[in-house]
Design an enzyme around this catalytic site. Structure first.
Site, PDB file in Angstrom:
ATOM      1  N   SER A  36       0.802  -1.358  -0.182  1.00  0.00           N
ATOM      2  CA  SER A  36      -0.083  -0.121  -0.044  1.00  0.00           C
ATOM      3  C   SER A  36       0.840   1.365  -0.045  1.00  0.00           C
ATOM      4  O   SER A  36       1.981   1.152   0.599  1.00  0.00           O
ATOM      5  CB  SER A  36      -0.699   0.069   1.261  1.00  0.00           C
ATOM      6  OG  SER A  36      -1.557  -1.026   1.355  1.00  0.00           O
TER       7      SER A  36
HETATM    8  N1  SAH Z   1      -1.287  -4.950   4.187  1.00  0.00           N
HETATM    9  C1  SAH Z   1      -0.442  -4.925   2.844  1.00  0.00           C
HETATM   10  C2  SAH Z   1      -1.272  -4.603   1.636  1.00  0.00           C
HETATM   11  C3  SAH Z   1      -1.804  -5.919   1.198  1.00  0.00           C
HETATM   12  S1  SAH Z   1      -2.543  -5.809  -0.468  1.00  0.00           S
HETATM   13  C4  SAH Z   1       0.964  -3.895   3.009  1.00  0.00           C
HETATM   14  O1  SAH Z   1       1.055  -3.261   3.935  1.00  0.00           O
HETATM   15  O2  SAH Z   1       1.728  -4.084   2.054  1.00  0.00           O
HETATM   16  C5  SAH Z   1      -3.977  -7.236   0.282  1.00  0.00           C
HETATM   17  C6  SAH Z   1      -3.269  -8.313   0.857  1.00  0.00           C
HETATM   18  O3  SAH Z   1      -4.803  -8.921   1.252  1.00  0.00           O
HETATM   19  C7  SAH Z   1      -2.637  -9.258  -0.364  1.00  0.00           C
HETATM   20  O4  SAH Z   1      -1.508  -9.717   0.159  1.00  0.00           O
HETATM   21  C8  SAH Z   1      -3.745 -10.503  -0.389  1.00  0.00           C
HETATM   22  O5  SAH Z   1      -3.164 -11.568  -0.504  1.00  0.00           O
HETATM   23  C9  SAH Z   1      -4.468 -10.249   0.872  1.00  0.00           C
HETATM   24  N2  SAH Z   1      -5.967 -11.065   1.228  1.00  0.00           N
HETATM   25  C10 SAH Z   1      -6.794 -10.913   0.081  1.00  0.00           C
HETATM   26  N3  SAH Z   1      -7.801 -11.705   0.426  1.00  0.00           N
HETATM   27  C11 SAH Z   1      -7.461 -12.118   1.734  1.00  0.00           C
HETATM   28  C12 SAH Z   1      -8.059 -13.252   2.518  1.00  0.00           C
HETATM   29  N4  SAH Z   1      -9.635 -13.625   2.360  1.00  0.00           N
HETATM   30  N5  SAH Z   1      -7.521 -13.637   3.687  1.00  0.00           N
HETATM   31  C13 SAH Z   1      -6.318 -12.995   4.194  1.00  0.00           C
HETATM   32  N6  SAH Z   1      -5.531 -12.273   3.140  1.00  0.00           N
HETATM   33  C14 SAH Z   1      -6.329 -11.721   2.011  1.00  0.00           C
END
Ligand code: SAH
Length: 211
Positions: free
Chosen positions: A59
């Site tokens: 992000s």
């Molecule tokens: N918090 C992260 C941004 C992540 S992007 C950072 O600071 O870099 C969103 C993330 O959510 C991805 O890694 C994706 O794999 C995860 N995600 C999507 N659906 C999910 C689910 N049902 N359970 C757990 N993680 C999930």
């Protein structure tokens, strides 16, 4: 020692989003470079979201600031649960604001790398789980705060059940082709929703992805 670049990044964030000293300090202490994929460290201090691997994103630091702020944390708050650990950057920032951080990720390879980063940075108050985040993490519930780092149509019931009474859940909610950062405040059986601002996140996906 905080890197000069992290100090600059924290200042750049504070110019655009009004953040308190505690959150600003978190951005100074957590070096975003650690969370970048190999070869991309050059972009670590920009205010943009960036692709990591497995089609996922780290992000934007501005988004991390806004989401953390939307949690309206207090000094007395103990625990926060994040759904979507990804690179681990958001969880690392949370670890400087909350006593205990729990973070769930559905892609195993991403979680393995995030865990290595937490270990390297000695962030011992972050606990990780490989699972579909819509189940939440029952064992340590209820949580003071819950944060979705992936967008959903509405917060799953299981997650609202794992939130303390008086607790706050923040999620990017899909609505009419847009996404809006939304804060849910739990008051007994009532949940009040407050829309904050538009945002862009990857959508939540069901199930898990092994390696
Ligand atoms: N918090 C992260 C941004 C992540 S992007 C950072 O600071 O870099 C969103 C993330 O959510 C991805 O890694 C994706 O794999 C995860 N995600 C999507 N659906 C999910 C689910 N049902 N359970 C757990 N993680 C999930």
């Amino acid at each position: 020692m905080n890197s000069i670049k992290s100090l600059h990044l924290a200042n750049a964030i504070a110019e655009k989003v009004s953040i308190d000293d505690r959150l600003k300090k978190a951005f100074e202490e957590i070096d975003r470079e650690f969370f970048m994929p190999k070869g991309f460290s050059f972009y670590a201090y920009s205010l943009d979201a960036l692709p990591i691997q497995a089609g996922q994103w780290i992000s934007s630091p501005l988004t991390v600031a806004k989401m953390t702020k939307a949690l309206e944390y207090n000094l007395s708050d103990d625990s926060v649960l994040e759904i979507g650990c990804g690179s681990g950057y958001q969880a690392a920032i949370l670890s400087k604001v909350f006593r205990r951080v729990f973070t769930v990720e559905r892609i195993e390879s991403l979680l393995t790398q995030a865990k290595e980063r937490f270990k390297k940075l000695n962030l011992k108050n972050i606990h990780t789980r490989f699972d579909d985040g819509v189940n939440g993490w029952k064992m340590y519930a209820p949580y003071d705060r819950i944060l979705f780092s992936a967008s959903c149509i509405e917060p799953p019931l299981a997650l609202l059940q794992q939130l303390k009474d008086g607790g706050i859940l923040v999620a990017p909610i899909e609505k009419g082709g847009k996404q809006v950062i939304t804060r849910y405040i739990k008051n007994g059986k009532r949940v009040v929703a407050q829309e904050i601002e538009e945002c862009f996140f990857v959508p939540i996906v069901g199930g898990v992805q092994k390696s």
